[in-house]
Structures are given as structure tokens and as C-alpha cells.
Design an enzyme around this catalytic site. Structure first.
Site, PDB file in Angstrom:
ATOM      1  N   ILE A   1       0.827  -1.217   0.000  1.00  0.00           N
ATOM      2  CA  ILE A   1       0.000   0.000   0.000  1.00  0.00           C
ATOM      3  C   ILE A   1       0.861   1.267   0.000  1.00  0.00           C
ATOM      4  O   ILE A   1       0.401   2.341  -0.394  1.00  0.00           O
ATOM      5  CB  ILE A   1      -0.971  -0.023   1.207  1.00  0.00           C
ATOM      6  CG1 ILE A   1      -2.188   0.850   0.960  1.00  0.00           C
ATOM      7  CG2 ILE A   1      -0.258   0.348   2.499  1.00  0.00           C
ATOM      8  CD1 ILE A   1      -3.323   0.614   1.956  1.00  0.00           C
TER       9      ILE A   1
ATOM     10  N   HIS B   1       5.865 -12.279   6.455  1.00  0.00           N
ATOM     11  CA  HIS B   1       5.821 -11.722   5.103  1.00  0.00           C
ATOM     12  C   HIS B   1       7.209 -11.342   4.620  1.00  0.00           C
ATOM     13  O   HIS B   1       8.113 -11.078   5.409  1.00  0.00           O
ATOM     14  CB  HIS B   1       4.891 -10.506   5.033  1.00  0.00           C
ATOM     15  CG  HIS B   1       5.292  -9.357   5.913  1.00  0.00           C
ATOM     16  ND1 HIS B   1       5.008  -9.326   7.258  1.00  0.00           N
ATOM     17  CD2 HIS B   1       5.943  -8.209   5.646  1.00  0.00           C
ATOM     18  CE1 HIS B   1       5.467  -8.201   7.777  1.00  0.00           C
ATOM     19  NE2 HIS B   1       6.053  -7.496   6.822  1.00  0.00           N
TER      20      HIS B   1
HETATM   21  P1  5GP Z   1       6.796  -4.484   7.734  1.00  0.00           P
HETATM   22  O1  5GP Z   1       6.788  -3.036   8.181  1.00  0.00           O
HETATM   23  O2  5GP Z   1       6.119  -5.355   8.761  1.00  0.00           O
HETATM   24  O3  5GP Z   1       8.131  -4.995   7.335  1.00  0.00           O
HETATM   25  O4  5GP Z   1       5.940  -4.531   6.396  1.00  0.00           O
HETATM   26  C1  5GP Z   1       4.565  -4.332   6.375  1.00  0.00           C
HETATM   27  C2  5GP Z   1       4.227  -3.767   5.021  1.00  0.00           C
HETATM   28  O5  5GP Z   1       2.833  -3.932   4.800  1.00  0.00           O
HETATM   29  C3  5GP Z   1       4.508  -2.254   4.879  1.00  0.00           C
HETATM   30  O6  5GP Z   1       5.389  -2.053   3.782  1.00  0.00           O
HETATM   31  C4  5GP Z   1       3.137  -1.641   4.656  1.00  0.00           C
HETATM   32  O7  5GP Z   1       3.151  -0.566   3.728  1.00  0.00           O
HETATM   33  C5  5GP Z   1       2.310  -2.814   4.149  1.00  0.00           C
HETATM   34  N1  5GP Z   1       0.913  -2.750   4.514  1.00  0.00           N
HETATM   35  C6  5GP Z   1       0.407  -2.520   5.753  1.00  0.00           C
HETATM   36  N2  5GP Z   1      -0.937  -2.551   5.718  1.00  0.00           N
HETATM   37  C7  5GP Z   1      -1.279  -2.818   4.444  1.00  0.00           C
HETATM   38  C8  5GP Z   1      -2.539  -2.980   3.781  1.00  0.00           C
HETATM   39  O8  5GP Z   1      -3.622  -2.881   4.369  1.00  0.00           O
HETATM   40  N3  5GP Z   1      -2.508  -3.259   2.451  1.00  0.00           N
HETATM   41  C9  5GP Z   1      -1.338  -3.375   1.756  1.00  0.00           C
HETATM   42  N4  5GP Z   1      -1.430  -3.646   0.465  1.00  0.00           N
HETATM   43  N5  5GP Z   1      -0.134  -3.232   2.338  1.00  0.00           N
HETATM   44  C10 5GP Z   1      -0.106  -2.958   3.670  1.00  0.00           C
END
Ligand code: 5GP
Ligand code: ZN
Length: 114
Positions: A31, A100
Site C-alpha cells: 500500500i 511476510h
Molecule cells: P513491515 O513493516 O512489517 O516490514 O511490512 C509491512 C508492510 O505492509 C509495509 O510495507 C506496509 O506498507 C504494508 N501494509 C500494511 N498494511 C497494508 C494494507 O492494508 N494493504 C497493503 N497492500 N499493504 C499494507
């Protein structure tokens, strides 16, 4: 888990631009993309992080690993190179606590990452 955003995406309760799906994993556009191509690849099963993988998750991990090159090809970046990263716990910047991987590409990457 109802309160997990990625479980809700996996169940299609919440919309996402899905680019790849098989029995074990889903890949969808981030997103808040940090590169021209930024796909998040998740296990359909709720696993908090790499710390919580166990032997029974071997098929899931295999699907995740094989999904990367397929998604890179779908996105047209298979030839030029791309990066796969997974932020693990707070200090690495993990913000969603469901296993992820980020697949990033479409631009030059710096090393080391910040
Ligand atoms: P982290 O910060 O845990 O490594 O990665 C989480 C990722 O998920 C972030 O890059 C964030 O932009 C993405 N993200 C969080 N919520 C959503 C969502 O509701 N939809 C999408 N498509 N991406 C999301
Ligand atoms: Zn989850």
C-alpha cells in the site's frame, strides 16, 4: 486472526491488488511502495514471524521461496534484479506481525540497507 490485517487480506475481507496466489501464499502490491515494484508475499496461515516457523510449515516455506521468481517474472523485473527482505521484530522495522517478505525492484538498490 480477525485482528490481523494480513489474515484479512488473505481471506479477501480487505481488498488488495493481488499479483500472485497459490494454496499457501498470496502476493499483493504494498500500500506504501518503496520502489516501482513492491510486493508483499505472505503465508495464508497466520505465522507471526520467522521465529514461529516449525517443521509442519515446510510446504508453506517452499511455496514462499518459489513464489519470488514467479512474482518477479509477473512484474517484469526477473532479468534486471530485485531484492527480497523480511523485517523481523521491532528493531528491524517489522510493523505487521504476520510472516511476510518484501519483494522490491524496478530501481537500483543500495547496500547496506538503512
Ligand atoms: P513491515 O513493516 O512489517 O516490514 O511490512 C509491512 C508492510 O505492509 C509495509 O510495507 C506496509 O506498507 C504494508 N501494509 C500494511 N498494511 C497494508 C494494507 O492494508 N494493504 C497493503 N497492500 N499493504 C499494507
Ligand atoms: Zn495474520
Amino acid at each position: 486472526m480477525d485482528d490481523c490485517i494480513f489474515c484479512r487480506i488473505a481471506k479477501k475481507d480487505i481488498g488488495a491488488k493481488i499479483v500472485y496466489e497459490d494454496d499457501n501464499v498470496i502476493g499483493f502490491d504494498d500500500i506504501s511502495p518503496q520502489a516501482p515494484v513492491h510486493v508483499i508475499i505472505i503465508s495464508k496461515k497466520h505465522i507471526v514471524s520467522v521465529d514461529f516457523i516449525d517443521e509442519s510449515d515446510a510446504d508453506i516455506m517452499t511455496s514462499l521461496m518459489f513464489s519470488f521468481k514467479k512474482i518477479a517474472e509477473i512484474k517484469g523485473i526477473g532479468n534486471n534484479g530485485y531484492r527480497i527482505v523480511s523485517n523481523h521484530k521491532e528493531r528491524a522495522g517489522q510493523s505487521v506481525f504476520h510472516l511476510h517478505f518484501h519483494l522490491l525492484g524496478g530501481r537500483d538498490m543500495k547496500w547496506p540497507p538503512g
